[in-house]
Write an enzyme that holds these catalytic residues in place. Structure first.
Site, PDB file in Angstrom:
ATOM      1  N   CYS A   1      22.549  -0.778   3.421  1.00  0.00           N
ATOM      2  CA  CYS A   1      23.400  -0.688   4.601  1.00  0.00           C
ATOM      3  C   CYS A   1      22.943  -1.728   5.608  1.00  0.00           C
ATOM      4  O   CYS A   1      21.842  -1.654   6.110  1.00  0.00           O
ATOM      5  CB  CYS A   1      23.296   0.701   5.213  1.00  0.00           C
TER       6      CYS A   1
ATOM      7  N   ALA B   1       0.810  -1.224   0.000  1.00  0.00           N
ATOM      8  CA  ALA B   1       0.000   0.000   0.000  1.00  0.00           C
ATOM      9  C   ALA B   1       0.841   1.272   0.000  1.00  0.00           C
ATOM     10  O   ALA B   1       0.512   2.250  -0.674  1.00  0.00           O
ATOM     11  CB  ALA B   1      -0.927   0.003   1.210  1.00  0.00           C
TER      12      ALA B   1
END
Ligand code: PLP
Length: 359
Positions: free
Chosen positions: A301, A183
């Site tokens: 990361c 969504a």
């Protein structure tokens, strides 16, 4: 449309509040199905795109075993989202006799159809193929119609992660067995998504202990989230590429040696993924943030260690360039002025970096 949201009731309860909550969920199911060109009864609400991908992969492999039609080959494109890559890797370790192979991409970041054709021809056995509709880093749109045509000639199932494509470009779930949606990528709330499952495709639930979502996903539905997903699906309209194109024209003129990834391929209209030569992505993200320009680095990361993007690696981008990769997204509320400011800020950053290097 304004209406009081019936989130107090449990959609599985038969009292008035429960029925009102059920109506919210079912209205949203209709809206999400309409946006994806699917039938409402084929939409299974989940907690997001990650769960939808996990359900599709694990549910298909286990569901096929239960149906006596074992999947023995898993072909996953090299540029899939981590939620596909990680679940596929875990499945291949756990499911006996399941062989996993990677579908390569071209230097433009497009899934190599000939390579997939070769992989499908090479061996025998039912396959599960995962190719996303559009990549989340480069925005490169993938040849889903061609992949679907290949699947018609071969025994197996197709998972399309349409998280990035839905609502931005025309997309129909019709060609796939499983389609994942999220969504928040179309302006709805975070923490809600859906898996669209073609009628007849195998699917074993991974969340057990309740009959919700036609037994495909146990647990009380996130009524507020699902209602928000439905509202976003109702108003989603494909966006023009105007601002992205203006940004890239201005960027190329200000920084002639900029590298724009996937620029020769068809891309989502809202995404630009580029590298400013000789400026690390982390330096650029921080410097531009100080100017109010929000970009993200193309690197993932994890545990403090910055790795170059697996997508750029798959496109054979040299590591030094991949480490400079930045991503900009243009939303419905982005403006021409912001585009100008972003390019100005990038130019100033380069002047500072080059002056420092020359000193
Ligand atoms: N698939 C793609 C292509 C995505 O870009 C993302 C999120 O960015 C996901 C899956 C995961 O979706 P979610 O954040 O709803 O778990």
């Amino acid at each position: 449309m304004e209406h009081a949201l019936a989130i107090g009731g449990n959609p599985s309860s038969v009292h008035g509040q429960g029925r009102a909550a059920r109506a919210e969920v079912e209205q949203a199911r209709e809206a999400v199905a309409a946006l994806a060109g699917a039938r409402a009864q084929d939409v299974v609400f989940t907690s997001g795109g990650t769960e939808a991908n996990a359900l599709a992969l694990c549910g298909a492999v286990q569901g096929a075993v239960e149906a006596g039609a074992r999947i023995t080959r898993l072909f996953v494109s090299a540029i899939e989202h981590d939620s596909v890559l990680a679940n596929a890797a875990a499945l291949a370790e756990r499911a006996p006799g399941l062989r996993r192979e990677t579908i390569p991409v071209t230097a433009d970041g497009v899934v190599d159809i000939d390579a997939l054709r070769g992989l499908l021809r090479e061996g025998k056995g039912r396959a599960l193929v995962a190719v996303m509709a559009a990549n989340n880093e480069t925005g490169v749109v993938q040849p889903i119609a061609d992949v679907a045509a290949l699947m018609k000639e071969n025994e197996g199932y197709l998972l399309v992660d349409a998280v990035q494509a839905i609502g931005k470009i025309p997309f129909s779930a019709a060609s796939a067995d499983y389609v994942s949606l999220s969504a928040h990528k179309l302006g709805g709330p975070q923490g809600v998504g859906a898996l669209i499952v073609r009628d007849g495709a195998p699917l074993a639930a991974i969340m057990l202990g309740g009959g919700q979502e036609r037994g495909h996903r146990a647990g009380t539905e996130n009524v507020a989230g699902i209602a928000g997903f439905g509202a976003a699906a109702k108003v989603a309209t494909p966006v023009p590429a105007t601002l992205r194109d203006r940004f890239e024209v201005a960027l190329r003129s200000a920084v002639p040696d900029v590298v724009i990834f996937g620029d020769k391929a068809t891309r989502l209209p809202n995404t630009s993924n580029f590298a400013l030569p000789a400026v690390s992505a982390e330096t650029a993200v921080m410097a531009l943030d100080l100017d109010g320009v929000m970009v993200s680095s193309g690197s993932a990361c994890s545990s403090g260690k910055v790795k170059p993007s697996h997508v750029l690696q798959a496109m054979r981008v040299p590591e030094a360039i991949a480490r400079s990769a930045l991503r900009v997204s243009f939303g419905w509320n982005s403006t021409d002025k912001e585009v100008g400011a972003a390019v100005a800020s990038i130019s100033q950053l380069l002047v500072r970096v080059r002056a420092r290097a020359a000193a």
